[in-house]
Design a protein around this motif. Structure first.
Motif, PDB file in Angstrom:
ATOM      1  N   ALA A   1      10.902  16.122  53.502  1.00 32.70           N
ATOM      2  CA  ALA A   1       9.702  16.874  53.117  1.00 32.70           C
ATOM      3  C   ALA A   1      10.066  17.612  51.841  1.00 32.70           C
ATOM      4  N   ILE A   2       9.701  17.038  50.714  1.00 37.40           N
ATOM      5  CA  ILE A   2      10.249  17.461  49.425  1.00 37.40           C
ATOM      6  C   ILE A   2       9.164  17.704  48.389  1.00 37.40           C
ATOM      7  N   ILE A   3       9.294  18.820  47.674  1.00 37.94           N
ATOM      8  CA  ILE A   3       8.571  19.042  46.427  1.00 37.94           C
ATOM      9  C   ILE A   3       9.576  18.856  45.287  1.00 37.94           C
ATOM     10  N   TYR A  40       6.090  14.683  45.266  1.00 38.83           N
ATOM     11  CA  TYR A  40       6.298  15.073  46.664  1.00 38.83           C
ATOM     12  C   TYR A  40       6.745  13.860  47.442  1.00 38.83           C
ATOM     13  N   VAL A  90      12.912  21.063  46.100  1.00 41.02           N
ATOM     14  CA  VAL A  90      12.766  22.132  47.091  1.00 41.02           C
ATOM     15  C   VAL A  90      12.223  21.483  48.352  1.00 41.02           C
ATOM     16  N   GLY A  91      12.829  21.798  49.510  1.00 41.68           N
ATOM     17  CA  GLY A  91      12.318  21.240  50.743  1.00 41.68           C
ATOM     18  C   GLY A  91      13.438  20.794  51.648  1.00 41.68           C
ATOM     19  N   GLN A  92      13.158  19.801  52.491  1.00 48.46           N
ATOM     20  CA  GLN A  92      14.180  19.272  53.381  1.00 48.46           C
ATOM     21  C   GLN A  92      14.634  17.905  52.905  1.00 48.46           C
TER      22      GLN A  92
END
Lengths: 368, 368, 368
Positions: free
Chosen positions: B77-79, B61, B90-92
């Protein structure tokens, strides 16, 4: 020691643990096209960071804030003091609303909680509380002002209390509880109860009482659950009575849900701790060469905002979810819901307010 | 282990690392006085905090938010999930726009990136992507919605892809790449391309297309770089085609820059890693009794917002920078720029829109 | 090592320390009912998180932001460089206003600082400063722009300087200091000096100059303190001269306070460090089986906003506080204040502006 994030402790009673969660949602809402609503949507559902810790002498703290949608909101901000079975809390926290509302959003069985938990505007508030957790009994009682974002300013206050009996009989965890809530509103206040179609990535509330001039709210909740090996079931009901300002009859709205779930993977069970559901940990996670855990859940979710001449609408929701947890701290969630509305807020082209919505939604989640 | 901040790891696959950066800028903008623009300015350019970490099973993350100007905005903001040479995000995050945009703002060679990277509104978006990094080849492909701050709400979506070839030949690092971008805008959208005079501490955009009713954007970028001992050079170009809503001819705007840099201090070289510039680490830092590293850079920065009857203006920028890094994680930056504008947004007293701006700017920076 | 939060260090010069504080306030304000003011109130006074650290080579950083009321504001954001007795600061920080303003809000002796520290709009600003701390002498000098939230945009700037002499004579700590402040305001600016009745959980300012068109401000402060065993006393005065824009006589407003405190518990003393009050640590904390420390404080707090024809009002405040610190990092605070107003902003039913306010207030606090 790592539990998602490093848990740092020393022998004199200090500890410190950062915490966080990320949830990304996407899906579609299918409703009669003539309502002009529905369609594809997506969002960052929660992006939270925080920290908790202990200090010598029985004191502790917890902070958490959410910056999904780039707007910072404080969730928890708590000072605690623990002695024996008793704990005193001062700060902003949940007002003991019920089993599912108090269960962390990273441990729920559906993408969103039951409709009534949003419709009746459950929120965290600044106040003080006493919590007694002794053996199988949990008693939580608090006095609250309002959410931080509304303070200073409002003169609202509430009293909230919850009792839970949670015996473990053999390998079976039982949970029985009830809560009562009185919320005094300052002069000139309104309340509005409304709810989205399961998912959060839309602004459309298909059932909606609209604003009612109100003096107070009185809530009563009952909750029950059972966990036995791979199986769990839970049922909650909640009545919300509104003391209207004008001399009209006071309405009582109702919400409730019942669900059952089953792990398809061997050796898995739903977590439970101190009166709420807790983290479920795959028996064979992908980092151990396994598949993780896979759980199916079914739910019926009722919300009735029609009473005493107020037509807010009704929802009968039939839902299914598939929860894949590759590891303890990761989750992929697929949801389907068929919602039957009565007296919906948005009429169809022919003026009908009785129709259905079908929702498909996915979530990717990590927490630490 | 410390890398700016403590990097905490354990053998089961967990890691956690807080991160942050602080940049303070000040300087002057000298333009014809009759435009009523320019003068002294300063600001907190970036004040970021975040955290990244790994979880067992290949998951990770990353969080980062910026609170310069006391407004919180979420950057990353990442997974993530990594397996072999492939990574799923997945995320921003950034939409693979190009070499300089993807290089961290603490590792750039000038106080701001090339004009086109702001003008064409490169931003982070919420989406999902697949990244393949195999030997000398990097392929990044993603589908995106919009920035978190605009969600839920907008129906914009984009497809973005970038390919890089990055062989190391002897001691020389080469970088060749290209990217394509399609951005579908929801009905009723506008785009606006404009740019400040190099520095960010002013609100004056001297070139500006103003709002254009648009259906979509199509972008094409080419990028190249070379690093050889103390020397580096880089060149990027980008064409932005706009699908206008009205039946007019679609304009294609252009931006590009070429730069070269040289370390005056012995043994220093520019960092590079996985398709972007990375941290440069002084061979003899002040904490080792040395001077740190000193680098000079020259750049030509072109932006052309005139096409198909739209007069947004042109910029020919000639820039020099002096970068002093006392240690790996600190930087003092001095910049000079001479910008020649054509068709500028602000006329002089005589109505002329063709004039020059001279900018002097300083930055103090720390990151961790 | 733990000091509230973990302090992580390594031998090469790195360190990192998260930090935070939580303060919850509640109380009542009793004023003549015909003013329509006063009553019960409460709020989250401060909810702060941040981090500070050192880097090799003498560099350091500090971040802190506050999200009480769910609005994020940056307090400190600092890059520092230390060599010998000298330290250079760049970033946002306090402008060396005086003893109590520079003392951390978790170490003050009353629930709020003296009235003048709010009335004269002391705030943190972005700038650069040189601090010399040599033996008993502290000299702080800086040039500042404005608070981050106002940048870029304003052209305000200020020069601020403070000198402290702080000898320790036997067991007695002495503190003598003075500061001067010049603040140049951009064209068209106004200033407004006003103050709440001791507590922060109300929006009512009973004394208030209202907006004055101004070109600049000039401030002069004097400060003194003594700590001797369980006893301490402190006195501060501050004159604020306003350069009005119109050709009127420039007013000089005045504020000042004098206080004395005494620890009722054995072995306790007030903390002091480098020109400000510091953490007081109970000799016998509850985690050692003791009671913590208990301190009583008395204060007279004067504010005079009447001068040169401007009638902002006057305050004569008589205050008492009881400070219980169960442990080093926790505090419960009870305050009583009797404030006598002259020319108050809110008239009574009979038109009188000379009346008194009585305030009772409590605080629960934790910091780490």
């Amino acid at each position: 020691e790592f539990k998602g994030m490093p848990q740092i402790t020393d022998k004199s009673g200090w500890s410190f643990k950062p915490r966080g969660r990320l949830q990304f949602d996407a899906g579609t809402i299918d409703v009669p096209g003539s309502t002009g609503r529905g369609g594809f949507g997506g969002e960052t559902r929660r992006a939270r960071l925080g920290a908790s810790g202990d200090l010598p002498g029985g004191f502790g703290y917890k902070f958490e804030f959410d910056f999904a949608a780039s707007q910072l909101t404080v969730t928890d901000a708590i000072i605690s003091y623990e002695t024996g079975d008793a704990e005193i809390l001062v700060g902003q926290f949940n007002t003991f609303q019920g089993l599912e509302e108090l269960t962390s959003s990273v441990h729920t069985s559906f993408i969103e909680r039951s409709a009534f938990t949003d419709a009746f505007v459950f929120e965290r508030r600044v106040g003080a509380a006493l919590v007694i957790n002794s053996g199988d009994i949990l008693v939580q009682t608090g006095a609250f002002t309002d959410n931080m974002i509304d303070l200073p300013g409002t003169k609202n206050w509430s009293l909230d209390s919850r009792v839970v009996y949670m015996p473990k009989i053999g390998e079976t965890q039982l949970h029985l509880g009830g809560s009562i809530h009185y919320n005094e509103l300052q002069g000139g206040s309104t309340v509005r109860y409304r709810q989205r179609p399961l998912v959060h990535f839309t602004a459309d509330r298909f059932i909606n009482t609209d604003r009612l001039d109100a003096d107070n709210e009185f809530g009563l909740g009952l909750e029950s659950a059972i966990i036995s090996g791979p199986f769990h079931a839970a049922a909650e009901v909640y009545w919300q009575n509104v003391g209207l300002s004008a001399g009209m009859q006071d309405p009582t709205f109702f919400g409730g849900s019942i669900e059952a779930g089953y792990f398809l993977t061997k050796g898995d069970t739903r977590g439970y701790k101190s009166g709420t559901f807790d983290r479920s940990k795959p028996a064979s996670a992908v980092d151990d060469g396994g598949f993780g855990s896979l759980q199916v859940n079914l739910r019926y979710d009722r919300l009735d905002l029609n009473d005493a001449g107020i037509i807010g609408g009704t929802q009968d929701g039939y839902m299914a979810s598939l929860v894949w947890k590759p590891t303890d701290y990761t989750m992929l969630l697929a949801n389907y819901a068929h919602l039957e509305y009565g007296d919906a807020a948005f009429p169809t082209g022919t003026g009908s307010r009785d129709y259905a919505a079908d929702i498909i939604a996915m979530r990717a989640q990590i927490d630490f």
